[in-house]
Design an enzyme around this catalytic site. Structure first.
Site, PDB file in Angstrom:
ATOM      1  N   MET A  27      -1.933   1.399   3.575  1.00  0.00           N
ATOM      2  CA  MET A  27      -2.117   1.536   2.070  1.00  0.00           C
ATOM      3  C   MET A  27      -2.861   2.883   1.741  1.00  0.00           C
ATOM      4  SD  MET A  27      -2.808  -2.190   0.534  1.00  0.00           S
ATOM      5  CE  MET A  27      -4.438  -2.213   1.105  1.00  0.00           C
ATOM      6  N   HIS A  34      -7.022   5.333  10.711  1.00  0.00           N
ATOM      7  CA  HIS A  34      -5.700   5.279  10.525  1.00  0.00           C
ATOM      8  C   HIS A  34      -5.065   6.238  11.476  1.00  0.00           C
ATOM      9  CE1 HIS A  34      -6.640   3.629   6.396  1.00  0.00           C
ATOM     10  NE2 HIS A  34      -5.793   2.845   6.682  1.00  0.00           N
ATOM     11  N   GLN A  62      -0.650  -8.573  -2.091  1.00  0.00           N
ATOM     12  CA  GLN A  62      -1.658  -9.003  -1.122  1.00  0.00           C
ATOM     13  C   GLN A  62      -2.866  -8.906  -1.885  1.00  0.00           C
ATOM     14  OE1 GLN A  62      -0.736  -5.870   1.756  1.00  0.00           O
ATOM     15  NE2 GLN A  62      -2.889  -5.714   2.215  1.00  0.00           N
ATOM     16  N   GLY A 149      -4.408  -1.694  13.102  1.00  0.00           N
ATOM     17  CA  GLY A 149      -5.603  -1.576  13.838  1.00  0.00           C
ATOM     18  C   GLY A 149      -6.282  -3.163  13.908  1.00  0.00           C
ATOM     19  N   LYS A 150      -6.795  -3.162  14.882  1.00  0.00           N
ATOM     20  CA  LYS A 150      -7.497  -4.551  15.225  1.00  0.00           C
ATOM     21  C   LYS A 150      -8.785  -4.830  14.689  1.00  0.00           C
ATOM     22  CE  LYS A 150      -8.317  -5.385  20.005  1.00  0.00           C
ATOM     23  NZ  LYS A 150      -8.502  -5.093  21.239  1.00  0.00           N
ATOM     24  N   ASP A 152      -8.622  -5.285  11.598  1.00  0.00           N
ATOM     25  CA  ASP A 152      -7.906  -6.473  10.853  1.00  0.00           C
ATOM     26  C   ASP A 152      -7.301  -7.325  11.939  1.00  0.00           C
ATOM     27  OD1 ASP A 152      -8.078  -5.771   7.854  1.00  0.00           O
ATOM     28  OD2 ASP A 152      -7.241  -3.788   8.723  1.00  0.00           O
ATOM     29  N   LEU A 186     -14.882   1.837  10.539  1.00  0.00           N
ATOM     30  CA  LEU A 186     -14.414   2.613   9.515  1.00  0.00           C
ATOM     31  C   LEU A 186     -13.258   1.818   8.558  1.00  0.00           C
ATOM     32  CD1 LEU A 186     -13.532   6.137  11.159  1.00  0.00           C
ATOM     33  CD2 LEU A 186     -15.515   5.266  10.338  1.00  0.00           C
ATOM     34  N   SER A 188     -11.304   1.913   4.571  1.00  0.00           N
ATOM     35  CA  SER A 188     -10.870   2.672   3.100  1.00  0.00           C
ATOM     36  C   SER A 188     -12.228   2.084   2.264  1.00  0.00           C
ATOM     37  CB  SER A 188      -9.695   2.506   2.675  1.00  0.00           C
ATOM     38  OG  SER A 188      -8.630   2.724   3.336  1.00  0.00           O
ATOM     39  N   ARG A 189     -12.356   0.641   2.272  1.00  0.00           N
ATOM     40  CA  ARG A 189     -13.351   0.271   1.332  1.00  0.00           C
ATOM     41  C   ARG A 189     -14.938   0.766   1.364  1.00  0.00           C
ATOM     42  NH1 ARG A 189      -9.478  -4.386   1.400  1.00  0.00           N
ATOM     43  NH2 ARG A 189      -8.548  -4.336  -0.562  1.00  0.00           N
TER      44      ARG A 189
HETATM   45  O1  PAF Z   1      -3.705  -2.868   6.628  1.00  0.00           O
HETATM   46  C1  PAF Z   1      -3.025  -2.572   5.630  1.00  0.00           C
HETATM   47  O2  PAF Z   1      -3.265  -1.311   5.167  1.00  0.00           O
HETATM   48  C2  PAF Z   1      -2.081  -3.588   4.877  1.00  0.00           C
HETATM   49  O3  PAF Z   1      -2.506  -4.949   4.937  1.00  0.00           O
HETATM   50  C3  PAF Z   1      -0.776  -3.146   5.467  1.00  0.00           C
HETATM   51  C4  PAF Z   1      -0.510  -3.692   6.851  1.00  0.00           C
HETATM   52  C5  PAF Z   1      -0.294  -1.856   5.283  1.00  0.00           C
HETATM   53  C6  PAF Z   1       0.327  -4.003   4.477  1.00  0.00           C
HETATM   54  O4  PAF Z   1       0.235  -3.729   3.242  1.00  0.00           O
END
Ligand code: PAF
Length: 291
Positions: A27, A34, A62, A149-150, A152, A186, A188-189
């Site tokens: 995103m 990333h 989402q 990424g793990k 999430d 790490l 983004s938030r």
């Molecule tokens: O993990 C993310 O950045 C988002 O959930 C994804 C997988 C790109 C879907 O929008």
């Protein structure tokens, strides 16, 4: 690196590629975590003679009504530079009208036993949004492999199962979580945190590490049980709350399916994972640690 904004341009570019791409969906607002996924994609792609494709799309579907869709940082120019440096060949950055030309009526829903627990319980509709956009991106990009990424952890499992159940010919790979020197995963938030919150944020991974150490010690001493795990989870929640966090959960689950471990699982030393989500001020952070 080429930056493409339409599905048609992307298909024209990828139809000429010698192999199906290795894909890193994001995103945007990219950080080293990333970029590590993109470097991993580069290695996998090199072995196949395939291009690396990353996408940047802030997926409205989402986000819940009170979440940060509007304020989520959009930093496309900077992200494109970082992706190019990390070895990405094609950046796909569609507009919302390109990806959702009509309201998205068809959706991909994760099964409740996986999609409605943990993150799904606190963010209703989150995994439907994720599965729907990733399924759509998979149809557009047609990758041979995709990397998530793990950090999430549940998202990776949900998407892996989606690919398996839908029979998509895509290899789903996990990328290790990158951490700051003090242990904060790490994200983004993290950029939302004030300096004082950033200093406190280390407590989330420290809490998971304490859970990990206790589980390891109790295992070694033969004292690990369903009850001792429940107590550990409660203590971890209480510690975070006492420091001013609003924890949604700290839970120890089975790695294979995120179900609650039974006495039998514990006796058989089934691999476990500790997962947490907690709010610090207005920022909600998640983390996990395999045990
Ligand atoms: O993990 C993310 O950045 C988002 O959930 C994804 C997988 C790109 C879907 O929008």
């Amino acid at each position: 690196m080429q930056t493409l904004h339409t599905i048609r341009e992307l298909r024209e570019r990828l139809d000429q590629a010698p192999a199906r791409p290795v894909f890193v969906p994001t995103m945007g607002n990219l950080h080293e975590g990333h970029l590590a996924l993109v470097r991993q994609a580069r290695e996998v792609a090199a072995a196949r003679g395939a291009p690396v494709v990353a996408s940047i799309f802030v997926n409205r579907l989402q986000f819940g009504p009170n979440e940060d869709f509007d304020t989520y940082p959009r930093t496309l120019e900077r992200d494109a530079q970082l992706l190019a440096q990390a070895g990405c060949d094609v950046l796909f950055a569609p507009s919302e009208a390109e990806l959702y030309p009509q309201p998205q009526g068809y959706k991909v829903v994760a099964p409740a036993e996986l999609g409605d627990i943990l993150e799904g319980a606190f963010r209703p509709g989150f995994f439907t949004g994720v599965c729907t956009v990733v399924h759509k991106l998979f149809n557009i990009v047609q990758p041979g492999a995709a990397i998530f990424g793990k950090k999430d952890y549940q998202q990776l499992m949900v998407l892996r199962n989606m690919v398996r159940q839908m029979g998509l010919p895509i290899e789903v790979l996990g990328g290790e979580t990158l951490r700051a020197d003090d242990g904060l995963a790490l994200s983004s938030r993290n950029g939302y945190l004030s300096p004082a919150e950033r200093a406190e944020a280390v407590q989330l991974s420290a809490t998971l590490r304490r859970v990990q150490e206790t589980v390891v010690a109790q295992r070694a001493a033969g004292g690990l049980s369903v009850d001792s795990l429940a107590l550990l989870e409660q203590q971890a929640m209480a510690t975070l709350a006492s420091r001013g966090w609003k924890p949604d959960y700290v839970l120890v689950r089975r790695q294979q399916d995120l179900l609650v471990p039974s006495a039998d699982d514990i006796a058989r030393q089934q691999p476990l994972v500790a997962l947490t989500a907690a709010r610090l001020g207005t920022t909600r952070l998640i983390d996990n640690l395999e045990l």
